[in-house]
Scaffold this motif. Sequence first.
Motif, mmCIF file in Angstrom:
data_model
loop_
_atom_site.group_PDB
_atom_site.id
_atom_site.type_symbol
_atom_site.label_atom_id
_atom_site.label_comp_id
_atom_site.label_asym_id
_atom_site.label_seq_id
_atom_site.Cartn_x
_atom_site.Cartn_y
_atom_site.Cartn_z
ATOM 1 N N ARG A 63 0.831 -1.213 0.000
ATOM 2 C CA ARG A 63 0.000 0.000 0.000
ATOM 3 C C ARG A 63 0.861 1.257 0.000
ATOM 4 N NH1 ARG A 63 -4.543 -1.408 4.617
ATOM 5 N NH2 ARG A 63 -5.430 -3.271 3.606
ATOM 6 N N CYS A 64 0.340 2.274 -0.680
ATOM 7 C CA CYS A 64 1.039 3.550 -0.825
ATOM 8 C C CYS A 64 0.119 4.664 -0.326
ATOM 9 C CB CYS A 64 1.399 3.759 -2.297
ATOM 10 S SG CYS A 64 2.329 5.255 -2.663
ATOM 11 N N GLY A 65 0.717 5.730 0.168
ATOM 12 C CA GLY A 65 -0.077 6.873 0.603
ATOM 13 C C GLY A 65 -0.752 6.643 1.940
ATOM 14 N N TYR A 66 -1.904 7.297 2.108
ATOM 15 C CA TYR A 66 -2.645 7.234 3.372
ATOM 16 C C TYR A 66 -3.623 6.058 3.360
ATOM 17 C CZ TYR A 66 -0.861 12.019 3.841
ATOM 18 O OH TYR A 66 -0.045 13.129 3.927
ATOM 19 N N THR A 67 -3.089 4.854 3.299
ATOM 20 C CA THR A 67 -3.925 3.662 3.167
ATOM 21 C C THR A 67 -3.675 2.659 4.282
ATOM 22 O OG1 THR A 67 -2.245 2.729 1.694
ATOM 23 C CG2 THR A 67 -4.128 3.843 0.641
ATOM 24 N N ASN A 68 -3.101 3.116 5.387
ATOM 25 C CA ASN A 68 -2.793 2.240 6.521
ATOM 26 C C ASN A 68 -1.865 1.099 6.108
ATOM 27 O OD1 ASN A 68 -2.909 1.422 9.212
ATOM 28 N ND2 ASN A 68 -4.667 0.084 8.852
ATOM 29 N N VAL A 116 1.365 -1.533 5.983
ATOM 30 C CA VAL A 116 2.014 -2.394 6.972
ATOM 31 C C VAL A 116 3.493 -2.537 6.593
ATOM 32 C CG1 VAL A 116 2.136 -4.738 7.892
ATOM 33 C CG2 VAL A 116 -0.089 -3.650 7.527
ATOM 34 N N GLY A 117 4.378 -2.459 7.573
ATOM 35 C CA GLY A 117 5.800 -2.648 7.314
ATOM 36 C C GLY A 117 6.537 -1.392 6.944
ATOM 37 N N HIS A 118 5.806 -0.317 6.774
ATOM 38 C CA HIS A 118 6.434 0.982 6.496
ATOM 39 C C HIS A 118 5.433 2.082 6.833
ATOM 40 C CE1 HIS A 118 4.188 1.737 2.670
ATOM 41 N NE2 HIS A 118 4.203 0.422 2.595
ATOM 42 N N GLU A 119 5.907 3.313 6.825
ATOM 43 C CA GLU A 119 5.056 4.452 7.171
ATOM 44 C C GLU A 119 4.321 4.968 5.931
ATOM 45 O OE1 GLU A 119 4.718 5.307 10.307
ATOM 46 O OE2 GLU A 119 6.169 3.754 10.868
ATOM 47 N N VAL A 120 3.417 5.913 6.147
ATOM 48 C CA VAL A 120 2.752 6.599 5.040
ATOM 49 C C VAL A 120 3.821 7.147 4.093
ATOM 50 C CG1 VAL A 120 1.377 8.626 4.436
ATOM 51 C CG2 VAL A 120 0.697 7.178 6.360
ATOM 52 N N CYS A 121 3.599 7.010 2.798
ATOM 53 C CA CYS A 121 4.643 7.361 1.832
ATOM 54 C C CYS A 121 4.046 8.007 0.590
ATOM 55 C CB CYS A 121 5.435 6.113 1.438
ATOM 56 S SG CYS A 121 4.421 4.836 0.652
ATOM 57 N N HIS A 122 4.910 8.619 -0.181
ATOM 58 C CA HIS A 122 4.575 9.180 -1.496
ATOM 59 C C HIS A 122 3.287 10.010 -1.451
ATOM 60 C CE1 HIS A 122 7.079 5.508 -2.766
ATOM 61 N NE2 HIS A 122 7.860 6.583 -2.820
ATOM 62 N N ILE A 123 3.334 11.003 -0.598
ATOM 63 C CA ILE A 123 2.142 11.812 -0.314
ATOM 64 C C ILE A 123 1.907 12.924 -1.324
ATOM 65 C CG2 ILE A 123 2.224 11.321 2.161
ATOM 66 C CD1 ILE A 123 3.648 14.013 2.524
ATOM 67 N N ALA A 124 2.789 13.044 -2.326
ATOM 68 C CA ALA A 124 2.642 14.128 -3.308
ATOM 69 C C ALA A 124 2.337 13.615 -4.707
ATOM 70 C CB ALA A 124 3.919 14.976 -3.340
ATOM 71 N N ASP A 125 2.090 12.291 -4.864
ATOM 72 C CA ASP A 125 1.801 11.752 -6.202
ATOM 73 C C ASP A 125 0.588 12.440 -6.814
ATOM 74 O OD1 ASP A 125 3.812 9.958 -5.734
ATOM 75 O OD2 ASP A 125 2.539 8.189 -5.603
ATOM 76 N N ALA A 126 0.654 12.901 -8.044
ATOM 77 C CA ALA A 126 1.811 12.962 -8.935
ATOM 78 C C ALA A 126 2.314 14.403 -8.948
ATOM 79 C CB ALA A 126 1.421 12.543 -10.327
ATOM 80 N N LEU A 160 -1.684 16.196 -9.903
ATOM 81 C CA LEU A 160 -2.970 15.515 -9.785
ATOM 82 C C LEU A 160 -2.861 14.546 -8.619
ATOM 83 C CD1 LEU A 160 -5.789 15.083 -11.123
ATOM 84 C CD2 LEU A 160 -4.777 13.126 -12.312
ATOM 85 N N ASP A 161 -3.869 14.517 -7.784
ATOM 86 C CA ASP A 161 -3.828 13.643 -6.607
ATOM 87 C C ASP A 161 -4.077 12.191 -7.017
ATOM 88 O OD1 ASP A 161 -3.958 12.373 -4.194
ATOM 89 O OD2 ASP A 161 -5.801 13.341 -3.512
ATOM 90 N N VAL A 162 -2.994 11.459 -7.145
ATOM 91 C CA VAL A 162 -3.085 10.013 -7.359
ATOM 92 C C VAL A 162 -2.292 9.303 -6.248
ATOM 93 C CG1 VAL A 162 -3.660 9.822 -9.799
ATOM 94 C CG2 VAL A 162 -1.298 10.280 -9.138
ATOM 95 N N THR A 163 -2.454 9.832 -5.037
ATOM 96 C CA THR A 163 -1.900 9.137 -3.883
ATOM 97 C C THR A 163 -2.701 7.866 -3.644
ATOM 98 O OG1 THR A 163 -3.329 10.423 -2.417
ATOM 99 C CG2 THR A 163 -1.091 11.252 -2.784
ATOM 100 N N GLY A 164 -2.113 6.956 -2.888
ATOM 101 C CA GLY A 164 -2.801 5.714 -2.566
ATOM 102 C C GLY A 164 -2.438 4.596 -3.519
ATOM 103 N N GLY A 165 -3.283 3.579 -3.557
ATOM 104 C CA GLY A 165 -3.037 2.419 -4.401
ATOM 105 C C GLY A 165 -1.944 1.520 -3.836
ATOM 106 N N TRP A 166 -1.332 0.752 -4.731
ATOM 107 C CA TRP A 166 -0.271 -0.183 -4.346
ATOM 108 C C TRP A 166 0.974 0.065 -5.175
ATOM 109 C CZ3 TRP A 166 -4.841 -3.072 -6.135
ATOM 110 C CH2 TRP A 166 -5.679 -3.524 -5.096
ATOM 111 N N HIS A 167 2.145 -0.090 -4.559
ATOM 112 C CA HIS A 167 3.372 -0.233 -5.343
ATOM 113 C C HIS A 167 3.264 -1.544 -6.096
ATOM 114 C CE1 HIS A 167 4.961 2.091 -1.681
ATOM 115 N NE2 HIS A 167 4.795 2.965 -2.659
ATOM 116 N N ASP A 168 3.691 -1.546 -7.327
ATOM 117 C CA ASP A 168 3.455 -2.705 -8.180
ATOM 118 C C ASP A 168 4.240 -3.939 -7.769
ATOM 119 O OD1 ASP A 168 2.427 -3.896 -10.772
ATOM 120 O OD2 ASP A 168 4.592 -4.058 -11.099
ATOM 121 N N ALA A 169 5.501 -3.731 -7.355
ATOM 122 C CA ALA A 169 6.372 -4.887 -7.128
ATOM 123 C C ALA A 169 7.367 -4.572 -6.023
ATOM 124 C CB ALA A 169 7.077 -5.257 -8.440
#
Length: 544
Positions: free
Chosen positions: A128-133, A135-145, A159-168
């Motif tokens: 998970r990326c952004g403000y999505t709770n 696990v294993g790391h803190e909130v991240c990539h809060i300025a995408d894109a 454009l606010d595209v925070t959240g989602g998942w890192h692909d790999a």
Amino acid sequence: MKHIWIVLFLVTSQLFAKSEIFIRLSQVGFLPNDIKSGVILSDKELNESHFKIINSTNNKFEFDGKIGNDEGQFGNFKYSYKFYFSDFNKVGNYKIALKSYRSFNFEIGNSIYSPVVKELMKFFPIQRCGYTNPVGHEVCHIADATSLIDGDKTLIQTLDVTGGWHDAGDYVKFLSTTALTTYTLLFAYDFNNEKYGFDFDNNNVPDILEEAKIGLDWMLRAQTDDNRLIIQVQNLQDHDVGWRLPENDSLTFNRPGYIGIGKNIIGIYSATLALASRIWKEKFENEVFADECLTTSQKYYKLKDVVQDIDSAGTGHYLDNKHEGKLALAAIELYITTKDRNYLKDAKKYGLAAGAEYWWSYGNISTFAHYRLAKNDRYFLELIKQSLNSFNKSRNSKLFGETVSLGWGSNLTQIGTALQAILYSDISKTNEFDSLKISVRDYLLGKNQWGISFVSNIGSNYSKNLHHQISFINKITLPGGFAAGPVLKSSVQSYNLPFTQRDRYSKFQTEYAYYRDDRMDYVTNEPTIINNAMAVLLFGYFIE
């Protein structure tokens, strides 16, 4: 003469001491009525030998069986054999014994696949990326894109595209893989909400839908003002700044979003949102979110005739080579949701154009559409069967039963062949391809030449050093990590990967199947969100 006998004795003793036997079978085990089988690799002849099943609890012999005929040389091993024990269905924990050699533990029981699915689901919160709770790391990539790239132009706008998942194992995000991952999770629940309605966190919401919502929210954010979509966030510069936790990413404020659109993207995007609309309306009675999903799905589907066939925005990853299967999927999901027969007409047209694919990957998912269509027109069931016959032909010609040739992402492709067997049997109500889906399942869990379970923390011997930054920096085995799978040896060698440790599976490597459990191997040992979603769908099917 005496000296000659001593020399012969020493040579014979050394040869015998080096003789090895390796027993390969699923390290999770079998349902009581499953087809049960394994493979033996040996450098000495074992014709007419018997194997025994030993109870791991009390070491008592429970079953005696005879191994098959020699299948011939395999890699470094002069002899290879198959063995079967389908008639043994007593619930318990066991090992296979052959002479003085033992297999890893396995279990026969009705509830053995729930822990596999539970483990696989642990991967998604880590991605998970952004403000999505996460696990294993803190909130991240809060300025995408942080900027937008439209073809050759870089637009100084956000454009606010925070959240989602890192692909790999890296921190790039892709719309195509996010949409397909989300669709697969939703499809699983829609396919059988009892098997896939698990609630491991006990909050009265199916875990699979909780995770799908992460993807749906990001997909809805990905819309641009001119009715295109953000196809990708971040580029290959992500790979150039070293391994780090995502919250410590030095590129946090330099993560561009790529704008694009194409029939292929519209297909998987609209299909996912149309399916989500049904589930959120029926399961959660959330009319507002359901309407948003459906309206957005229809809006983009209407654009299909005025856009290019294949979107190529971004950095060239996950490029499709066709679009018909994904458009067929969008159309049939919209038909099921709205009952508008114009969508059904489109679905049949695109489904026929897609044809049998004889494959499965991020760009080859036509069977999802053909499965839906087969409920209205049995011709589409025959298209699935054509592919399955091809997979069976491949499987029957190989010692370990691989259903396809091994290319990048081979575990995903093999899972896809098993999923096609599952979907075919659901419509046909036959067990014609049961052996195929069980064969793939067992291969992924240890019935392979390396004797490894490709799912981290599952089985006695599993992938431990996945190409994944968060797990490496946190010094943990990646929860639910699922390796990409073996490829041709030449494919790995062409990348000149800087391996960090010796190859503990060197004895089992061949030119045609090569796998390294090394954190620097992003070819065979990197996990992805698509792989995990498809694995959840496969292994969840065997939950009883």
